[in-house]
Design a protein around this motif. Structure first.
Motif: not given
Length: 127
Positions: A6-12, A68-76, A92-95, A99-104
Motif C-alpha cells: 500500500v502507498v498513500v498519496r495525499v493532496y488537496t 476472499t482473495p485479498f486483505s482488507i485494511c483501514d487507512i487514517e 490489497v491483493f498479493a504481489n 495506491v490510495q489517493e486521498v484528498e484532504l
C-alpha cells in the motif's frame, strides 16, 4: 500467505496539490483491538513509503472461491490543518501495489474537534 503493498498519496484541491507531513496509519480495522500494519508520514510529493501487508495467495484470485482473495485494511490520514480522513475496507491483493489517493479538506477557523473526521467506505470487489 503472500504480500501486497500500500502507498498513500495525499493532496488537496482539484489541482491535487501534495500535502507534506500528513500522518498515515494503516490498521486491520478501526476497533480498539485493530492491529497496526504501518505508520508513515508523507514526503514533499504527498506520498508515503511502501507499507507491506500480508495477503492471501495470488492463486485464490484466479478462480471463483469462497475465500476472499485479498486483505482488507483501514487507512487514517491526518494533518493539523485538514479534516482527518478515514478510508475503510481498502482491498490489497498479493504481489500488487495499491495506491490510495486521498484528498484532504482544509479545516475552517474555530472548527470543533468532534467534527474533524470524514469517513469513506470502499465497496467490495465484485469478483
Amino acid at each position: 500467505m503472500a504480500v501486497g503493498y500500500v502507498v498513500v498519496r495525499v493532496y488537496t484541491s482539484n489541482a491535487q496539490l501534495p500535502i507534506k507531513n500528513a500522518f498515515i496509519r494503516v490498521t486491520t480495522g478501526t476497533s480498539p483491538n485493530a492491529d497496526l500494519l504501518g505508520f508513515r508520514t508523507t514526503n514533499e510529493f504527498g506520498e508515503t513509503g511502501i507499507i507491506s501487508i500480508e495477503t492471501p495467495d495470488l492463486d485464490l484470485s484466479l478462480s471463483p472461491s469462497e475465500v476472499t482473495p485479498f486483505s482488507i485494511c483501514d487507512i487514517e490520514v491526518s494533518h493539523p490543518l485538514y479534516y482527518t480522513m478515514i478510508i475503510k475496507d481498502v482491498q490489497v491483493f498479493a504481489n500488487t501495489r495499491t495506491v490510495q489517493e486521498v484528498e484532504l479538506i482544509p479545516l475552517e477557523e474555530n472548527s470543533e474537534p468532534q467534527n474533524r473526521t470524514i469517513t469513506s467506505n470502499i465497496p467490495a470487489q465484485n469478483l
